[in-house]
Design a protein around this motif. Structure first.
Motif, mmCIF file in Angstrom:
data_model
loop_
_atom_site.group_PDB
_atom_site.id
_atom_site.type_symbol
_atom_site.label_atom_id
_atom_site.label_comp_id
_atom_site.label_asym_id
_atom_site.label_seq_id
_atom_site.Cartn_x
_atom_site.Cartn_y
_atom_site.Cartn_z
ATOM 1 N N HIS A 135 13.904 4.307 4.883
ATOM 2 C CA HIS A 135 13.172 4.827 3.948
ATOM 3 C C HIS A 135 13.007 6.371 4.022
ATOM 4 C CE1 HIS A 135 10.364 1.151 3.105
ATOM 5 N NE2 HIS A 135 11.391 -0.014 4.606
ATOM 6 N N GLY A 136 14.038 7.001 5.115
ATOM 7 C CA GLY A 136 13.631 8.244 4.714
ATOM 8 C C GLY A 136 14.003 8.845 3.569
ATOM 9 N N THR A 151 0.561 -1.073 0.036
ATOM 10 C CA THR A 151 0.009 0.319 0.282
ATOM 11 C C THR A 151 0.498 1.196 -0.134
ATOM 12 O OG1 THR A 151 0.295 -0.233 2.349
ATOM 13 C CG2 THR A 151 -2.322 -0.971 1.555
ATOM 14 N N ARG A 152 1.665 1.246 0.016
ATOM 15 C CA ARG A 152 2.732 2.704 -0.177
ATOM 16 C C ARG A 152 2.879 2.763 -1.918
ATOM 17 N NH1 ARG A 152 8.493 -0.263 1.392
ATOM 18 N NH2 ARG A 152 6.957 -1.884 2.922
ATOM 19 N N PRO A 153 2.598 4.057 -1.765
ATOM 20 C CA PRO A 153 2.688 5.070 -3.147
ATOM 21 C C PRO A 153 4.258 4.628 -3.682
ATOM 22 C CG PRO A 153 2.170 6.947 -0.745
ATOM 23 C CD PRO A 153 3.086 5.624 -0.021
ATOM 24 N N GLN A 191 3.322 11.573 6.052
ATOM 25 C CA GLN A 191 2.764 12.221 5.464
ATOM 26 C C GLN A 191 2.557 11.715 4.070
ATOM 27 O OE1 GLN A 191 3.757 16.083 4.242
ATOM 28 N NE2 GLN A 191 1.506 16.622 4.993
ATOM 29 N N SER A 192 3.037 11.040 3.625
ATOM 30 C CA SER A 192 3.003 10.140 2.671
ATOM 31 C C SER A 192 2.783 9.026 2.387
ATOM 32 C CB SER A 192 5.162 9.859 1.465
ATOM 33 O OG SER A 192 4.889 8.911 0.513
ATOM 34 N N TRP A 193 2.715 7.783 3.482
ATOM 35 C CA TRP A 193 2.424 6.866 3.654
ATOM 36 C C TRP A 193 1.593 6.697 4.472
ATOM 37 C CZ3 TRP A 193 6.647 3.111 6.343
ATOM 38 C CH2 TRP A 193 7.574 2.960 4.530
ATOM 39 N N GLY A 194 0.775 7.423 5.329
ATOM 40 C CA GLY A 194 0.164 7.764 5.984
ATOM 41 C C GLY A 194 -0.126 6.671 7.447
ATOM 42 N N PRO A 195 -0.651 6.498 8.429
ATOM 43 C CA PRO A 195 -0.136 6.325 9.659
ATOM 44 C C PRO A 195 -0.580 4.661 9.079
ATOM 45 C CG PRO A 195 -1.982 7.665 10.365
ATOM 46 C CD PRO A 195 -1.750 7.962 8.967
ATOM 47 N N SER A 196 -2.149 4.193 8.771
ATOM 48 C CA SER A 196 -2.540 2.638 8.730
ATOM 49 C C SER A 196 -1.027 2.519 7.854
ATOM 50 C CB SER A 196 -3.108 2.774 8.195
ATOM 51 O OG SER A 196 -3.569 3.556 7.206
ATOM 52 N N THR A 197 -0.470 2.363 6.638
ATOM 53 C CA THR A 197 1.117 2.036 6.501
ATOM 54 C C THR A 197 2.056 1.914 6.738
ATOM 55 O OG1 THR A 197 -0.155 2.720 4.160
ATOM 56 C CG2 THR A 197 2.425 1.875 4.416
ATOM 57 N N PHE A 198 2.193 2.887 7.661
ATOM 58 C CA PHE A 198 3.205 3.019 8.120
ATOM 59 C C PHE A 198 2.980 2.480 10.050
ATOM 60 C CE2 PHE A 198 6.415 4.339 11.923
ATOM 61 C CZ PHE A 198 7.515 5.564 11.253
#
Length: 552
Positions: A280-281, A5-7, A296-303
């Motif tokens: 990943h930074g 689900t990562r961008p 911000q790119s992934w969102g908390p659920s993906t993180f």
């Protein structure tokens, strides 16, 4: 399990996890060429022996930060020189790392004497619970380290692209209604990973906050990773985890991961989140390299999914959100009962300035009432712990004599100021002196104001004094006048807050105030608020709804 689900990335971000560690900027190059932690030995063996001119550029402006050292601004240069190549002096700011602001009176006394012997008597406390010295010469650094180490203190990773000093509740372990004491987790993180090569090359600086106080006293909303005390309805006290907060030129408030973590698992979760940031930074651009941009790119659920499946190897418990009662004070100022029957005395500085004499006197006064413990707070406050209740009143009076007030005005209580033009190479305006003058003027003009009214004074856009989350945030700038000269001005940001209604401040169209007019402006603003407020309405709530004309 593979996370899908990562961008999708359309161009290289410099993230190590993408498989290419080719440095994409000079900062990444010098970090890869030599672990910044290695600079310590060169300071001892070479630079302290051969002097300032022997220091190569990448150590001086880069790796020295990992040892808590920055060159400071040359004396006498105003803000028009900011950004010039030769603005740096041959003397240093030294940041002493004090995770959680924990100091014994012996440590306070050692720092005071170091300040007097090697730093021209300078000493400021910061809103990162550290002590900063100024005017330090490279020849003296090894001796300073030796003195600090005799009392268990370090400057290692006080700055740099690494895990910097951790914010911790200054009343951990003694607060009467504390949810949970996070001190053991802090000690374990420090023991295992501070000064360790696993995390000495992160994409940018990395800020941690841990508190089990119901007052949410570590500004968890603006840290990279925070653990906030909360009671799970079935599992009991533990921590709510937040990630991706940070201010500066792109302010972003942290996100909850929605998990509950027991005390014993805090170090492992911290290690997992920190490892995600390392791997990943976004390393390509420095202004996009903080953890907040990855979250911000992934969102908390993906993180959370990446953390659980790729770094921890198990699912975390879902958990409730931590809450704080409206109007809660976070700064611990005043006299407060500890759970052992003693009290702590919480005092305020103006912008963190205290100096060697103030530190020495603080140690003397604390020991005079039988205390050996002092704490710095994330709000530039200083606490004396373990005070017998019958000696508190005398201590309050004595601390006031050295400029530390336990019964301050709202103006004095709620001001923050960064280092500013006096020492900082990035600053455009003075801050510490402006803060004191503004506070003293407002105490004369509006001495009986009855509500919290915070003023956060920053000398540049980097928001070290949290300009976007104060009632009145001030960002230093220069304005060119018709005759070609410049004057100091501040861009005004209004209505920011943390705690029960966290929100970034409001920028009002072209609202700038000349530095010389600060007391006049804030007095006018405060009087308008007092005239217009609804019953019980805070300043920041009013400022968010007020007409622009009323904010000028």
């Amino acid at each position: 399990m593979t996370v899908t689900t990562r961008p999708t990335r359309t161009k290289a971000t410099g993230a190590w996890a993408d498989g290419d560690r080719t440095p994409l900027n000079h900062n990444e190059a010098f970090k890869q060429e030599d672990d910044a932690l290695n600079v310590r030995q060169r300071i001892i063996d070479i630079y302290a022996q051969q002097g300032f001119d022997s220091i190569p550029h990448d150590d001086l402006t880069g790796r020295f930060r990992w040892m808590g050292l920055y060159t400071q601004r040359k004396p006498g240069l105003d803000g028009t020189h900011t950004g010039e190549d030769d603005v740096g002096d041959s003397r240093f700011m030294m940041r002493i790392r004090t995770d959680g602001g924990k100091l014994s009176t012996e440590q306070v006394r050692v720092v005071a004497r170091i300040s007097r012997d090697f730093a021209l008597g300078s000493a400021d406390v910061t809103n990162r619970q550290n002590v900063q010295l100024h005017n330090v010469q490279i020849e003296d650094v090894p001796t300073i380290w030796e003195r600090l180490e005799t009392v268990g203190m370090i400057t290692t990773e006080a700055c740099g692209d690494c895990p910097r000093g951790m914010l911790v509740s200054p009343v951990a372990g003694i607060e009467k209604d504390e949810i949970i004491d996070g001190t053991p987790a802090v000690a374990e993180i420090r023991r295992r990973w501070i000064g360790h090569p696993d995390f000495s090359n992160l994409p940018r600086k990395y800020k941690t906050a841990i508190s089990g106080s119901p007052r949410h006293d570590v500004a968890h909303e603006i840290n990279d990773i925070s653990f906030v005390g909360v009671v799970h309805p079935e599992l009991g006290p533990g921590f709510d985890v937040w990630v991706g907060g940070g201010l500066s030129v792109k302010p972003i408030l942290a996100e909850r991961l929605g998990v509950w973590v027991p005390l014993e698992d805090v170090p492992r979760v911290w290690h997992g989140v920190t490892s995600i940031f390392r791997d990943h930074g976004f390393r390509r651009l420095r202004n996009k390299a903080r953890l907040k941009f990855l979250v911000q790119s992934w969102g908390p659920s993906t993180f959370r999914e990446v953390l659980e499946t790729e770094y921890l190897g198990h699912r975390l418990q879902d958990g409730p959100a931590a809450s704080v009662p409206a109007g809660t004070r976070r700064d611990h100022v005043g006299v407060h009962e500890q759970k052992d029957g003693n009290v702590w005395v919480g005092t305020t500085t103006i912008g963190g300035r205290i100096g060697a004499d103030g530190l020495e006197a603080l140690a003397d006064l604390a020991e005079g009432v039988g205390s050996e413990r002092v704490r710095l707070t994330p709000h530039q406050k200083i606490l004396v712990l373990d005070v017998p209740p019958d000696r508190a009143e005398r201590l309050v009076a004595d601390l006031k004599e050295i400029g530390l007030e336990a019964l301050p005005s709202e103006w004095r209580r709620n001001v923050l100021a960064c280092t500013g033009l006096e020492y900082c190479k990035l600053a455009l305006t003075d801050t510490k002196n402006r803060a004191r003058w503004t506070v003293e003027e407002l105490e004369k003009r509006l001495p009986h104001i009855d509500i919290p009214f915070s003023i956060h004074i920053n000398g540049c856009p980097n928001a070290c004094a949290r300009s976007q989350v104060g009632d009145v945030g001030l960002k230093g700038m220069l304005e060119k006048l018709a005759d070609g000269s410049f004057r100091e001005v501040f861009q005004v940001i209004l209505g920011g807050s943390l705690a029960e209604d966290s929100e970034l401040g409001r920028k009002t169209r072209a609202l700038k105030v000349a530095a010389d007019d600060l007391p006049d402006y804030i007095e006018r603003l405060a009087r308008t608020y007092l005239d217009q407020r609804e019953p019980g309405e805070s300043f920041h709530t009013w400022a968010r709804r007020a007409d622009e004309d009323d904010l000028r």
